[in-house]
Structure formats: C-alpha cells, structure tokens
Write a protein that holds these residues in place. Structure first.
Motif, PDB file in Angstrom:
ATOM      1  N   ALA A   3       0.834  -1.208   0.000  1.00  0.00           N
ATOM      2  CA  ALA A   3       0.000   0.000   0.000  1.00  0.00           C
ATOM      3  C   ALA A   3       0.866   1.254   0.000  1.00  0.00           C
ATOM      4  O   ALA A   3       0.542   2.247  -0.668  1.00  0.00           O
ATOM      5  N   GLY A   4       1.961   1.235   0.731  1.00  0.00           N
ATOM      6  CA  GLY A   4       2.856   2.384   0.764  1.00  0.00           C
ATOM      7  C   GLY A   4       3.480   2.667  -0.594  1.00  0.00           C
ATOM      8  O   GLY A   4       3.574   3.819  -1.022  1.00  0.00           O
ATOM      9  N   VAL A   5       3.883   1.617  -1.282  1.00  0.00           N
ATOM     10  CA  VAL A   5       4.441   1.790  -2.621  1.00  0.00           C
ATOM     11  C   VAL A   5       3.363   2.307  -3.565  1.00  0.00           C
ATOM     12  O   VAL A   5       3.611   3.185  -4.400  1.00  0.00           O
ATOM     13  N   GLY A   6       2.146   1.806  -3.424  1.00  0.00           N
ATOM     14  CA  GLY A   6       1.033   2.296  -4.230  1.00  0.00           C
ATOM     15  C   GLY A   6       0.749   3.765  -3.983  1.00  0.00           C
ATOM     16  O   GLY A   6       0.440   4.517  -4.923  1.00  0.00           O
ATOM     17  N   ILE A   7       0.860   4.188  -2.743  1.00  0.00           N
ATOM     18  CA  ILE A   7       0.685   5.612  -2.422  1.00  0.00           C
ATOM     19  C   ILE A   7       1.761   6.445  -3.104  1.00  0.00           C
ATOM     20  O   ILE A   7       1.476   7.508  -3.662  1.00  0.00           O
ATOM     21  N   ALA A   8       2.992   5.975  -3.075  1.00  0.00           N
ATOM     22  CA  ALA A   8       4.088   6.721  -3.720  1.00  0.00           C
ATOM     23  C   ALA A   8       3.867   6.834  -5.228  1.00  0.00           C
ATOM     24  O   ALA A   8       4.084   7.899  -5.806  1.00  0.00           O
ATOM     25  N   VAL A   9       3.420   5.763  -5.856  1.00  0.00           N
ATOM     26  CA  VAL A   9       3.141   5.809  -7.291  1.00  0.00           C
ATOM     27  C   VAL A   9       1.991   6.780  -7.565  1.00  0.00           C
ATOM     28  O   VAL A   9       2.042   7.580  -8.512  1.00  0.00           O
ATOM     29  N   SER A  10       0.972   6.750  -6.722  1.00  0.00           N
ATOM     30  CA  SER A  10      -0.159   7.682  -6.881  1.00  0.00           C
ATOM     31  C   SER A  10       0.284   9.123  -6.693  1.00  0.00           C
ATOM     32  O   SER A  10      -0.156  10.011  -7.429  1.00  0.00           O
ATOM     33  N   VAL A  11       1.146   9.363  -5.714  1.00  0.00           N
ATOM     34  CA  VAL A  11       1.666  10.716  -5.485  1.00  0.00           C
ATOM     35  C   VAL A  11       2.409  11.203  -6.730  1.00  0.00           C
ATOM     36  O   VAL A  11       2.297  12.372  -7.118  1.00  0.00           O
ATOM     37  N   HIS A  12       3.154  10.318  -7.364  1.00  0.00           N
ATOM     38  CA  HIS A  12       3.873  10.694  -8.582  1.00  0.00           C
ATOM     39  C   HIS A  12       2.903  11.180  -9.650  1.00  0.00           C
ATOM     40  O   HIS A  12       3.092  12.256 -10.223  1.00  0.00           O
ATOM     41  N   TYR A  13       1.880  10.393  -9.934  1.00  0.00           N
ATOM     42  CA  TYR A  13       0.968  10.745 -11.020  1.00  0.00           C
ATOM     43  C   TYR A  13       0.105  11.958 -10.685  1.00  0.00           C
ATOM     44  O   TYR A  13      -0.175  12.779 -11.562  1.00  0.00           O
TER      45      TYR A  13
END
Length: 145
Positions: free
Chosen positions: A36-46
C-alpha cells in the motif's frame, strides 16, 4: 522534432519501467515498505505530475524548452535516485513527487513541438511515441523478489 520524440519515448519508457514494473517489487522486498505504501508513492507521482502541468505550461510559455527540459530531466533523475535509497515511506513519496515534477515540463514541451501546419498528424505521432514508451517496458516478473 525527432529529438523530442526520442526524449519523450525514453522518459515514458523509464517512467513505466520504474514505477509500474520495478518499484513495486523493489519497494516491498528491498526497502521493506508495504504494498500500500508503494502504491501511495506511485499515486503521489501521477497526481503531482498532473497538478504541476499548469505551472509547467506557464514556464514553457515564458522560457525556452532548451532551458526548462534539462532542469526537468535533472529533477527527474534526482527523484529517481532518491527513490532507490528511500528508507521511509514519506521520503519515497517525496522522491516520487520530485520525479513527477521533473517529467511534467518535458512531457508538455515535447508534445508542443509539432508543426503547426500538420498539428493533428504531429500530435498523433507524439501520442504514438508515448504509447510505445509506456508499453515497451520490462515486465514485472523479470525482477527477482
């Protein structure tokens, strides 16, 4: 125009390869972060990439792409390198945001470089290059866990 198309292809290739294929496995298995943390980071990028486009468009109206593009690429590289060594989720999200901030003006500048006589054709070619850069990335299963 071919130079900008090549840069767009490489930028989208690196973004897709890193964020979609490499970072989920690397973040969980090497950095010890949750999925979930990695998913949040990817979402923050986009999200950052999308939100910064207004400011990037303003900068590209005021300054040359030859000035803005190297700065954007340097920001992207800094964010990319920070993500490789991020010991905490907040630092990974910050690095992902920096990666998005750097890519945004390069993306806009590359798309705006089409010829005005054949704007539709040039825009279509740029989108084709972007799709190619996004699709031709390493598969996620090529990275060991």
């Amino acid at each position: 125009m071919l130079l900008y198309a090549a840069i767009l292809f490489l930028v989208e290739f690196v973004r897709g390869a890193f964020l979609i294929s490499f970072l989920p496995a690397y973040g969980v298995h090497r950095l010890g972060l949750s999925t979930a943390g990695v998913g949040i980071a990817v979402s923050v990028h986009y999200v950052t990439d999308t939100l910064i486009k207004c400011g990037a468009g303003y900068l590209l109206d005021r300054f040359s792409l030859r000035l803005i593009a190297p700065i954007g690429l340097a920001c992207s590289l800094a964010g990319l390198l920070m993500m490789l060594a991020a010991p905490a989720l907040w630092l990974l999200a910050l690095a992902a945001a920096l990666f998005g901030v750097g890519i945004s003006p390069v993306w806009l500048g590359g798309l705006s470089r089409g010829r005005f006589e054949a704007a539709g054709v040039a825009h279509g070619r740029h989108l084709y290059v972007l799709a190619g850069g996004t699709r031709f990335r390493p598969r996620r299963d090529q990275f060991p866990a």
